[in-house]
Scaffold this motif. Structure first.
Motif, PDB file in Angstrom:
ATOM      1  N   ALA A  30       0.759  -1.347   0.124  1.00 14.35           N
ATOM      2  CA  ALA A  30      -0.129  -0.123  -0.159  1.00 14.35           C
ATOM      3  C   ALA A  30       1.065   1.288  -0.001  1.00 14.35           C
ATOM      4  N   LEU A  31       0.406   2.400  -0.743  1.00 15.55           N
ATOM      5  CA  LEU A  31       1.165   3.569  -0.882  1.00 15.55           C
ATOM      6  C   LEU A  31       0.032   4.801  -0.543  1.00 15.55           C
ATOM      7  N   VAL A  32       0.430   5.054   0.558  1.00 18.60           N
ATOM      8  CA  VAL A  32      -0.463   6.135   1.147  1.00 18.60           C
ATOM      9  C   VAL A  32       0.136   7.515   1.422  1.00 18.60           C
ATOM     10  N   GLY A  33      -0.691   8.650   1.530  1.00 17.47           N
ATOM     11  CA  GLY A  33       0.030  10.069   1.656  1.00 17.47           C
ATOM     12  C   GLY A  33      -0.953  10.891   1.156  1.00 17.47           C
ATOM     13  N   ALA A  34      -0.736  12.268   1.587  1.00 16.02           N
ATOM     14  CA  ALA A  34      -1.695  13.185   1.287  1.00 16.02           C
ATOM     15  C   ALA A  34      -1.581  13.627  -0.062  1.00 16.02           C
ATOM     16  N   ASP A  35      -2.533  14.407  -0.909  1.00 18.66           N
ATOM     17  CA  ASP A  35      -2.314  14.986  -2.180  1.00 18.66           C
ATOM     18  C   ASP A  35      -1.106  15.931  -2.079  1.00 18.66           C
ATOM     19  N   GLY A  36      -0.277  15.639  -3.099  1.00 20.46           N
ATOM     20  CA  GLY A  36       0.907  16.519  -3.178  1.00 20.46           C
ATOM     21  C   GLY A  36       1.975  15.794  -2.636  1.00 20.46           C
ATOM     22  N   SER A  37       1.897  14.455  -2.041  1.00 19.61           N
ATOM     23  CA  SER A  37       2.914  13.981  -1.555  1.00 19.61           C
ATOM     24  C   SER A  37       3.909  13.076  -2.570  1.00 19.61           C
ATOM     25  N   GLY A  38       3.263  12.941  -3.787  1.00 16.84           N
ATOM     26  CA  GLY A  38       4.012  12.197  -4.886  1.00 16.84           C
ATOM     27  C   GLY A  38       3.211  10.993  -5.163  1.00 16.84           C
ATOM     28  N   LYS A  39       2.474  10.493  -4.601  1.00 21.16           N
ATOM     29  CA  LYS A  39       1.846   9.033  -4.652  1.00 21.16           C
ATOM     30  C   LYS A  39       1.841   8.555  -6.193  1.00 21.16           C
ATOM     31  N   THR A  40       1.223   9.478  -6.913  1.00 25.11           N
ATOM     32  CA  THR A  40       1.008   9.101  -8.373  1.00 25.11           C
ATOM     33  C   THR A  40       2.265   8.822  -9.081  1.00 25.11           C
ATOM     34  N   THR A  41       3.326   9.917  -8.882  1.00 24.96           N
ATOM     35  CA  THR A  41       4.488   9.529  -9.584  1.00 24.96           C
ATOM     36  C   THR A  41       5.395   8.357  -9.158  1.00 24.96           C
ATOM     37  N   ASP A 188       5.360  18.154   4.002  1.00 27.94           N
ATOM     38  CA  ASP A 188       4.881  19.352   4.728  1.00 27.94           C
ATOM     39  C   ASP A 188       3.600  19.956   3.953  1.00 27.94           C
ATOM     40  N   LEU A 189       3.220  20.969   4.673  1.00 27.67           N
ATOM     41  CA  LEU A 189       1.921  21.481   3.943  1.00 27.67           C
ATOM     42  C   LEU A 189       2.076  22.699   2.756  1.00 27.67           C
ATOM     43  N   ALA A 190       3.302  23.118   3.084  1.00 25.40           N
ATOM     44  CA  ALA A 190       3.778  24.072   2.047  1.00 25.40           C
ATOM     45  C   ALA A 190       4.025  23.471   0.678  1.00 25.40           C
ATOM     46  N   ARG A 195       2.430  22.015  -4.717  1.00 25.34           N
ATOM     47  CA  ARG A 195       2.309  20.988  -5.708  1.00 25.34           C
ATOM     48  C   ARG A 195       0.746  20.876  -6.164  1.00 25.34           C
ATOM     49  N   LYS A 196      -0.165  21.274  -5.236  1.00 22.85           N
ATOM     50  CA  LYS A 196      -1.540  21.120  -5.567  1.00 22.85           C
ATOM     51  C   LYS A 196      -2.431  22.521  -5.312  1.00 22.85           C
ATOM     52  N   PRO A 197      -2.080  23.528  -6.086  1.00 29.99           N
ATOM     53  CA  PRO A 197      -2.587  24.802  -5.634  1.00 29.99           C
ATOM     54  C   PRO A 197      -4.114  24.877  -5.823  1.00 29.99           C
ATOM     55  N   ASP A 198      -4.767  23.961  -6.591  1.00 31.08           N
ATOM     56  CA  ASP A 198      -6.128  23.977  -6.801  1.00 31.08           C
ATOM     57  C   ASP A 198      -7.033  23.188  -5.635  1.00 31.08           C
ATOM     58  N   GLU A 202      -7.568  23.994   3.579  1.00 32.94           N
ATOM     59  CA  GLU A 202      -8.135  23.107   4.791  1.00 32.94           C
ATOM     60  C   GLU A 202      -8.246  21.560   4.786  1.00 32.94           C
ATOM     61  N   THR A 203      -8.789  21.251   3.672  1.00 30.86           N
ATOM     62  CA  THR A 203      -8.738  19.818   3.581  1.00 30.86           C
ATOM     63  C   THR A 203      -7.380  19.308   3.524  1.00 30.86           C
ATOM     64  N   LEU A 204      -6.375  20.086   2.582  1.00 30.71           N
ATOM     65  CA  LEU A 204      -5.261  19.540   2.531  1.00 30.71           C
ATOM     66  C   LEU A 204      -4.429  19.407   3.720  1.00 30.71           C
ATOM     67  N   ARG A 205      -4.625  20.418   4.705  1.00 30.47           N
ATOM     68  CA  ARG A 205      -3.830  20.634   5.862  1.00 30.47           C
ATOM     69  C   ARG A 205      -4.539  19.424   6.914  1.00 30.47           C
ATOM     70  N   GLN A 206      -5.642  18.997   6.791  1.00 30.73           N
ATOM     71  CA  GLN A 206      -6.010  18.047   7.675  1.00 30.73           C
ATOM     72  C   GLN A 206      -5.382  16.748   7.441  1.00 30.73           C
ATOM     73  N   LYS A 207      -5.299  16.524   5.962  1.00 28.28           N
ATOM     74  CA  LYS A 207      -4.716  15.345   5.425  1.00 28.28           C
ATOM     75  C   LYS A 207      -3.210  15.333   5.836  1.00 28.28           C
ATOM     76  N   VAL A 208      -2.481  16.300   5.593  1.00 28.19           N
ATOM     77  CA  VAL A 208      -1.129  16.355   5.783  1.00 28.19           C
ATOM     78  C   VAL A 208      -0.742  16.129   7.613  1.00 28.19           C
ATOM     79  N   ALA A 209      -1.823  16.548   8.113  1.00 26.05           N
ATOM     80  CA  ALA A 209      -1.698  16.453   9.735  1.00 26.05           C
ATOM     81  C   ALA A 209      -1.979  14.788  10.172  1.00 26.05           C
ATOM     82  N   ASP A 210      -3.237  14.275   9.200  1.00 31.79           N
ATOM     83  CA  ASP A 210      -3.564  12.861   9.703  1.00 31.79           C
ATOM     84  C   ASP A 210      -2.620  11.675   9.201  1.00 31.79           C
ATOM     85  N   VAL A 211      -1.905  12.033   8.187  1.00 33.18           N
ATOM     86  CA  VAL A 211      -0.914  10.940   7.713  1.00 33.18           C
ATOM     87  C   VAL A 211       0.006  10.340   8.853  1.00 33.18           C
TER      88      VAL A 211
END
Length: 249
Positions: A30-41, A188-190, A195-198, A202-211
């Motif tokens: 399993a590969l897990v991580g927030a949006d912008g963490s590079g999962k797809t690549t 990190d959130l920044a 990487r995901k400016p769109d 707030e959702t991205l902040r929660q994901k980064v914190a939850d990972v």
């Protein structure tokens, strides 16, 4: 580099030694991580590398509803307001009284998309394919990081209460099929926002914190710093996956 876990988190691995899951012919990675963490690549690079060694399938186990929200937000004049309303309903579903019946039905229906994808993954695994997943259901941390969406402690409606219990039971069942290895991408959130400016901040902040708090029924977890060069992250992931494949051989 592999980040070492805290002493109270025994599921994190510190060596390249793995034991096959009893009764399993091939592993699940399993590969897990927030949006912008590079999962797809990273996921596609790993798929190419793994498929050259054994028959492998990449299975996306998310709900993929974020694209809908971003498309709605781009609608002139009303899009941003509608998207904010949808986000508010998701937040409301996690409060004491929960969402209303209609919102709960929608959240539950969207959540079941993950179940259908999970069942497809199980069928492929039963046919002998090594499985690499993009995301993985977990029942420990509720919310957007692949956990249950209906988690109100005191739902104010009978239907909401029923759907909440049913969804939790489904996630408990999915999480019971633990991966052989979890590669957890930390960002990190920044960096994630760059990487995901769109995406909704707030959702991205929660994901980064939850990972960092995610766990998967005792599965070994390798923490990867996705701000490092992709070649470094890929090499570490390959080393651990190679050890898992060797354990099954």
């Amino acid at each position: 580099m592999v980040q070492q876990g805290r002493p109270d988190e025994p599921e994190r691995v510190t060596t390249l030694s793995y034991v096959p899951v009893p009764g399993r012919r091939v592993p699940v990675i399993a590969l897990v991580g927030a949006d912008g963490s590079g999962k797809t690549t990273l996921g596609h690079a790993l798929l190419d590398w793994m498929a050259a060694r054994q028959p492998t399938r990449l299975c996306h186990l998310g709900k993929q509803t974020g694209g809908w929200g971003r498309a709605i937000a781009r609608i002139p004049l009303v899009g941003r307001r509608v998207d904010n309303t949808i986000a508010g309903k998701a937040v409301q579903s996690r409060k004491d009284r929960g969402a209303g019946p209609l919102a709960a039905l929608i959240i539950f229906a969207l959540s079941m998309r993950r179940l259908f994808r999970f069942l497809r993954m199980r069928r492929l695994h039963a046919r002998g394919y090594v499985i690499l997943t993009d995301r993985y259901p977990q029942a420990v941390v509720p919310g957007p990081m692949d956990g249950p969406g209906l988690v109100a402690r005191q739902p104010g409606h009978g239907l909401v209460k029923l759907l909440t219990r049913l969804e939790q039971a489904i996630y408990d069942w999915m999480a019971g099929f633990r991966p052989d290895l979890v590669l957890r991408l930390n960002v990190d959130l920044a960096t994630a926002l760059a990487r995901k400016p769109d995406h909704r901040p707030e959702t991205l902040r929660q994901k980064v914190a939850d990972v960092p708090n995610l766990s998967f029924n005792g599965a070994p977890v390798v923490d990867l710093d996705s701000t490092l060069p992709m070649e470094t992250v890929l090499a570490t992931a390959q080393a651990h996956i190679a050890a898992v494949l060797a354990a099954y051989r």
